[in-house]
Design a protein around this motif. Sequence first.
Motif, PDB file in Angstrom:
ATOM      1  N   GLY A  14      47.904  36.710  44.937  1.00 46.58           N
ATOM      2  CA  GLY A  14      46.524  36.780  44.469  1.00 46.58           C
ATOM      3  C   GLY A  14      46.337  36.412  43.010  1.00 46.58           C
ATOM      4  N   VAL A  15      47.413  35.928  42.357  1.00 43.32           N
ATOM      5  CA  VAL A  15      47.332  35.590  40.942  1.00 43.32           C
ATOM      6  C   VAL A  15      46.722  34.203  40.774  1.00 43.32           C
ATOM      7  CG1 VAL A  15      48.688  35.167  38.845  1.00 43.32           C
ATOM      8  CG2 VAL A  15      49.324  37.026  40.393  1.00 43.32           C
ATOM      9  N   PRO A  16      45.677  34.065  39.951  1.00 41.21           N
ATOM     10  CA  PRO A  16      45.048  32.759  39.757  1.00 41.21           C
ATOM     11  C   PRO A  16      45.999  31.747  39.116  1.00 41.21           C
ATOM     12  CG  PRO A  16      43.677  34.538  38.883  1.00 41.21           C
ATOM     13  CD  PRO A  16      45.012  35.126  39.187  1.00 41.21           C
ATOM     14  N   SER A  17      45.819  30.482  39.450  1.00 39.88           N
ATOM     15  CA  SER A  17      46.637  29.406  38.876  1.00 39.88           C
ATOM     16  C   SER A  17      46.026  28.938  37.558  1.00 39.88           C
ATOM     17  CB  SER A  17      46.752  28.243  39.868  1.00 39.88           C
ATOM     18  OG  SER A  17      47.409  28.658  41.037  1.00 39.88           O
ATOM     19  N   GLU A  18      46.212  29.744  36.518  1.00 42.90           N
ATOM     20  CA  GLU A  18      45.669  29.422  35.201  1.00 42.90           C
ATOM     21  C   GLU A  18      46.726  29.665  34.128  1.00 42.90           C
ATOM     22  OE1 GLU A  18      42.919  27.945  34.430  1.00 42.90           O
ATOM     23  OE2 GLU A  18      42.230  27.892  36.509  1.00 42.90           O
ATOM     24  N   VAL A  21      48.190  33.341  32.723  1.00 44.23           N
ATOM     25  CA  VAL A  21      47.559  34.355  33.568  1.00 44.23           C
ATOM     26  C   VAL A  21      48.415  35.629  33.596  1.00 44.23           C
ATOM     27  CG1 VAL A  21      48.690  33.513  35.683  1.00 44.23           C
ATOM     28  CG2 VAL A  21      46.540  34.770  35.842  1.00 44.23           C
ATOM     29  N   LYS A  23      50.397  38.855  35.010  1.00 45.42           N
ATOM     30  CA  LYS A  23      51.139  39.091  36.241  1.00 45.42           C
ATOM     31  C   LYS A  23      51.112  40.579  36.592  1.00 45.42           C
ATOM     32  CE  LYS A  23      52.506  34.760  36.001  1.00 45.42           C
ATOM     33  NZ  LYS A  23      52.164  34.443  34.614  1.00 45.42           N
ATOM     34  N   TRP A 243      57.236  30.734  41.439  1.00 49.88           N
ATOM     35  CA  TRP A 243      56.148  30.493  40.498  1.00 49.88           C
ATOM     36  C   TRP A 243      56.590  29.415  39.526  1.00 49.88           C
ATOM     37  CZ3 TRP A 243      51.344  32.286  40.921  1.00 49.88           C
ATOM     38  CH2 TRP A 243      50.465  32.187  39.822  1.00 49.88           C
ATOM     39  N   GLY A 256      51.238  28.365  38.479  1.00 47.14           N
ATOM     40  CA  GLY A 256      50.879  28.586  39.877  1.00 47.14           C
ATOM     41  C   GLY A 256      52.078  28.490  40.783  1.00 47.14           C
ATOM     42  N   SER A 260      50.645  24.500  44.469  1.00 41.77           N
ATOM     43  CA  SER A 260      49.414  24.317  43.703  1.00 41.77           C
ATOM     44  C   SER A 260      49.664  23.544  42.418  1.00 41.77           C
ATOM     45  CB  SER A 260      48.792  25.688  43.382  1.00 41.77           C
ATOM     46  OG  SER A 260      49.629  26.444  42.524  1.00 41.77           O
ATOM     47  N   ASP A 264      48.133  19.860  40.820  1.00 44.77           N
ATOM     48  CA  ASP A 264      47.228  20.138  39.699  1.00 44.77           C
ATOM     49  C   ASP A 264      47.087  18.892  38.827  1.00 44.77           C
ATOM     50  OD1 ASP A 264      46.076  21.067  37.224  1.00 44.77           O
ATOM     51  OD2 ASP A 264      46.633  23.102  37.816  1.00 44.77           O
TER      52      ASP A 264
END
Length: 302
Positions: A14-18, A21, A23, A243, A256, A260, A264
């Motif tokens: 559920g961690v956004p790909s930014e 971010v 953890k 990750w 991400g 993902s 990107d």
Amino acid sequence: MAADLSAARAALEGVPSEPGVPKPDPIVKGDNITRTFGGLKAVDVEHIEIQRGVITALIGPNGAGKTTLFNLLTGFDEPDDGTWAFNGTALGKVPAYKVARLGMVRTFQLTKVLSKLTVIENMRLGAKGQRGEKFLSAAFKSLWGAQEKANTDRADALLERFKLDAKREDFAGSLSGGQRKLLEMARALMVDPELIMLDEPMAGVNPALKQSLLGHVKSLRDEGRTVLFVEHDMDMVRDISDWVIVMAQGQIVAEGTPQSVMADQRVIDAYLGAHHDSDITEIDIADLEKAAEAELDEGTKP
């Protein structure tokens, strides 16, 4: 252990790909880490977190600042500014050997084995808290003999695990490049670390040993350890990482899952340039035709 591993991976879903971010359970956290060489800012990381119990890949084009960031986090270099912590312990100004004692160890792109010592001697050096290294107790084997035997037994078990037991009494300098990588990884485990940082573990390794190294990296995670590695081999990154953190020009530009990140646009731009995918139809065809006609006219003049 399997349940812990599944939980660590699931926590990332559920961690956004930014970039930068937060953890769910970071083992390393850093803020505003910068390092400048002359007029070049090699590292300019606003925020970084490494999730506990998973394999994180640190990727980016050559010169992105990946190894410099490794050096800063592990005490092999000092930043111009910034703070970072391992398991909540601040590591600013902490020397590399103390960082290793805390359970955060690293290997190097260019291996650092002691070539004129044997393989087993290299392994013994990796153990921490050796009583025989102290000046006053060194003369009395009764004070450290049992500890050295325990260290040797542990070293032999690791050499067998990494298929280096046949090289036990060989000088480390006689090992191949891939075998030196294995020795460095095995020696790092002598301190029973929580976090292992691998700087390009596959560089210069033949295909047969590469598969062996891949298996060993996965086994580190399966034991519940955290792995952070720098790598250029994208097939390896897709295969073993949970990750991915992407650096370019000293900054974190994307994060991400492997899937993902590979899709990107920021990552594609970092590796290939922002205009790598310009279509020929976007170019003014009329201008090309005029240029060709002008060149032809020039060539027909007397």
